[in-house]
Design an enzyme around this catalytic site. Structure first.
Site, PDB file in Angstrom:
ATOM      1  N   HIS A 124      40.613  46.850  47.915  1.00 20.34           N
ATOM      2  CA  HIS A 124      40.090  45.494  48.107  1.00 20.34           C
ATOM      3  C   HIS A 124      38.563  45.487  48.040  1.00 20.34           C
ATOM      4  O   HIS A 124      37.962  44.704  47.290  1.00 20.34           O
ATOM      5  CB  HIS A 124      40.572  44.965  49.461  1.00 20.34           C
ATOM      6  N   GLU A 125      37.932  46.363  48.821  1.00 18.02           N
ATOM      7  CA  GLU A 125      36.465  46.377  48.880  1.00 18.02           C
ATOM      8  C   GLU A 125      35.846  46.865  47.570  1.00 18.02           C
ATOM      9  O   GLU A 125      34.768  46.405  47.183  1.00 18.02           O
ATOM     10  CB  GLU A 125      35.984  47.238  50.051  1.00 18.02           C
ATOM     11  N   HIS A 131      32.808  43.603  41.328  1.00 15.17           N
ATOM     12  CA  HIS A 131      32.413  42.231  40.994  1.00 15.17           C
ATOM     13  C   HIS A 131      30.897  42.080  41.151  1.00 15.17           C
ATOM     14  O   HIS A 131      30.203  41.564  40.262  1.00 15.17           O
ATOM     15  CB  HIS A 131      33.156  41.247  41.906  1.00 15.17           C
ATOM     16  N   HIS A 139      35.544  43.873  45.340  1.00 15.82           N
ATOM     17  CA  HIS A 139      34.296  43.148  45.627  1.00 15.82           C
ATOM     18  C   HIS A 139      33.098  43.899  45.058  1.00 15.82           C
ATOM     19  O   HIS A 139      32.186  43.304  44.472  1.00 15.82           O
ATOM     20  CB  HIS A 139      34.108  43.016  47.145  1.00 15.82           C
TER      21      HIS A 139
END
Length: 605
Positions: A395-396, A402, A399
């Site tokens: 998940h991190e 991105h 981010h």
């Protein structure tokens, strides 16, 4: 790595260097940090040189915007260094002091530069675009200027804006009071735990208890959790209504038709995106109803209650995941995103962008630091060798990538991205990881547990957040129409909506109808729908990537690179996802049905 032989947490010196952040990528020495701090401090006074001159010449406008950029870049790097250093040791007063200093400096810069947008809006549009035509360097700001002009109709006079700013702290009182009540003053009862010990309920213990296989314990904690909220229902309804009325005040003052319109307009999100989510979900409750029925059957229950919704169905599966092994898992799971993405991941893995292990004084939880122009983003983890750590890692890193691609490909004005798209890359990574783990599970039990994990994720991130969004819209509209929202009305509305979502198998306990009293997101002004839309967008992107290959990969990478160079709804459309269409919502519905099919097939073996 989690603890030393004496049971104490390790210190920073106990952790291998390669598993810690290299904050020297931001500033090699503290002296360099202090030099930039002094530069920004001096810059505060220089803003006055531009005041009142933006409309005179295109050079004046460009010089001001460029100066504001330079200040913003240095300020973000100062903040990044200070915040990362603080989070590595919250007991270090020197690091906390630097963080406080840069936070205060940021407030001063915000005040000094606050004239820019109001003054920009005084320039006639024809003259402003003439400036852009004459000064080629201003063309880069075209989209930014268009966005500022877009909100002109809702921007007040300088004096009125000053009054709105003064009213800000007053309008924030309901939310602040709720926060203090919910996090500090509330007193939960004690109950007996699974072993018969008396424990005091807390928010954290409630969350853990809902996954317990001891049903009586779940029920005790569930009912105990709601007890103080029910006792203080009249106080809580005053906060709840006060919060809605504060947003109505803002919407009316700025000439918006509704609170929802005002909120979504901040990112230029059409109302049809919100309506499409709620309406399409309302037409597709079948998978959630099916999941409720299946849960009831597996748990062998006569009645299904809210405290049964998250209980672990397959508790026997326990497996540890080493960090180094998990890096390899991620590289394999995210292979569908292509070589460029994998190379960027390796860049992060090999260059100390990630602080892995828990240490004394380190901030808990996990995060990616976001875009700080001119510096790569960082990821904080607190590794415990659990499956959840692997998903948090994926998940991190979503981010992180991105932010990395955005910073690498966008000029400063667009080197950020809206909250509307912020969770897309992270949840896409989670979806790919889960698909990989299910496909490579060694045992039937492991596969069942992984499928259950994804079903729970869809239930919480997609269906529950949409339910919250629908409820929020309903109570705002009723207040705007002059209807009184008493505790009884709010409970009745929530209870019926909860029952509608979960279906006929669910018994809606009285406690559940009081959920409106304890959800912090109801104070965030139409925020929760974005969890569901991001989740849906990511599922649709994953479907396209697996089906199309390179063309969809290229669109996904362009999405990561786009930053705020377009409005978020358009960034997603360019990536291949139209959030005004039912298609991405149905992608989640279809995924849930596929998972339920797999689960039933495995259970039938």
């Amino acid at each position: 790595m989690q603890a030393q032989s004496n049971g104490e947490l390790p210190t920073r010196n106990d952790i291998p260097k390669e598993l810690t952040w290299n904050v020297e990528d931001i500033y090699k020495t503290l002296k360099l940090w202090e030099n930039d701090f002094k530069w920004v401090e001096d810059a505060e006074k220089k803003y006055a040189e531009f005041k009142g001159k933006l409309s005179v010449l295109p050079d004046n406008l460009y010089s001001c915007l460029k100066f504001d950029e330079e200040v913003g870049i240095k300020l973000s790097q100062l903040y990044l260094y200070a915040s990362l250093s603080r989070d590595l040791d919250l007991n270090n007063a020197e690091n906390q002091g630097r963080y406080d200093r840069v936070s205060n400096l940021g407030s001063k810069i915000g005040a000094a530069s606050s004239f820019i947008i109001p003054e920009l809006l005084t320039i006639p549009e024809e003259k402003l675009w003439d400036f852009v035509d004459k000064k080629v360097e201003l063309k880069i700001y075209k989209h930014q200027l268009e966005d500022i002009l877009r909100t002109k109709a809702h921007t007040l006079t300088p004096k009125e804006e000053e009054l709105m700013a003064l009213a800000g702290p007053v309008r924030g009182v309901p939310s602040n009071v709720f926060g203090m009540f919910n996090n500090a003053d509330i007193q939960f009862p004690t109950v007996k735990d699974e072993k018969g010990n008396e424990i005091k309920i807390s928010h954290g213990r409630y969350g853990a208890a809902m996954f317990s296989t001891d049903r009586d314990y779940r029920k005790r904690v569930y009912k105990g959790m709601y007890k103080p909220f029910m006792e203080y229902k009249n106080t809580l309804v005053a906060m709840f209504n006060g919060n809605i009325k504060s947003y109505i005040f803002n919407a009316k003052a700025r000439d918006y038709k509704s609170t929802r319109t005002a909120s979504l307009d901040a990112n230029n999100i059409p109302l049809e995106v919100y309506d499409n989510l709620v309406n399409t979900v309302n037409e597709n409750f079948a998978p959630l109803h099916r999941w409720a029925k299946l849960k009831k059957k597996i748990l062998k229950l006569k009645e299904l209650h809210p405290y049964d919704t998250y209980v672990t169905l397959f508790p026997a599966v326990k497996k540890e995941y080493d960090y180094e092994v998990s890096k390899e898992i991620l590289l394999k799971a995210l292979k569908p995103l292509g070589e460029d993405y994998l190379n960027s991941l390796q860049l992060a893995f090999n260059n100390r962008w990630i602080d892995v292990h828990e240490t004394k004084g380190k901030r808990s939880g996990a995060y990616s630091s976001g875009v700080s122009y001119g510096v790569h983003p960082y990821v904080l983890l607190n590794w415990t060798d659990q499956l959840n750590d692997v998903f948090t890692f994926a998940h991190e890193m979503g981010h992180n990538m991105h932010s990395y691609y955005t910073e690498k490909n966008q000029p400063y004005p667009y080197a950020n991205y809206s909250i509307f798209v912020a969770e897309v890359a992270s949840t896409a990574n989670e979806a790919l990881l889960l698909d990989y783990l299910i496909a490579n599970a060694k045992t039937k039990e492991e596969k069942l547990a992984l499928i259950e994990k994804q079903l729970t994720g869809i239930t919480t991130t997609f269906y529950r957040q949409t339910r919250f969004a629908e409820y929020e819209q309903l109570v705002h509209e009723k207040t705007e129409n002059g209807e009184a929202l008493t505790p009884e009305v709010l409970c009745d509305l929530y209870g019926k909506m909860y029952g509608k979502y979960w279906g006929p198998e669910m018994i809606v306990d009285e406690e559940e109808t009081y959920t409106w009293t304890r959800v912090p997101h109801f104070y965030y002004n139409f925020y929760v729908y974005q969890y569901a839309t991001s989740y849906a967008a990511s599922q649709e992107l994953v479907v396209q990537i697996k089906k199309e290959g390179q063309p969809a990969i290229d669109r996904f990478l362009n999405f990561l690179k786009a930053g705020s160079s377009q409005y978020p709804i358009d960034v997603l459309k360019t990536a291949g996802v139209d959030m005004t269409s039912p298609k991405p919502i149905l992608a989640v519905v279809n995924k849930m049905n596929e998972l339920l099919d797999q689960l039933e097939e495995l259970l039938a073996e």
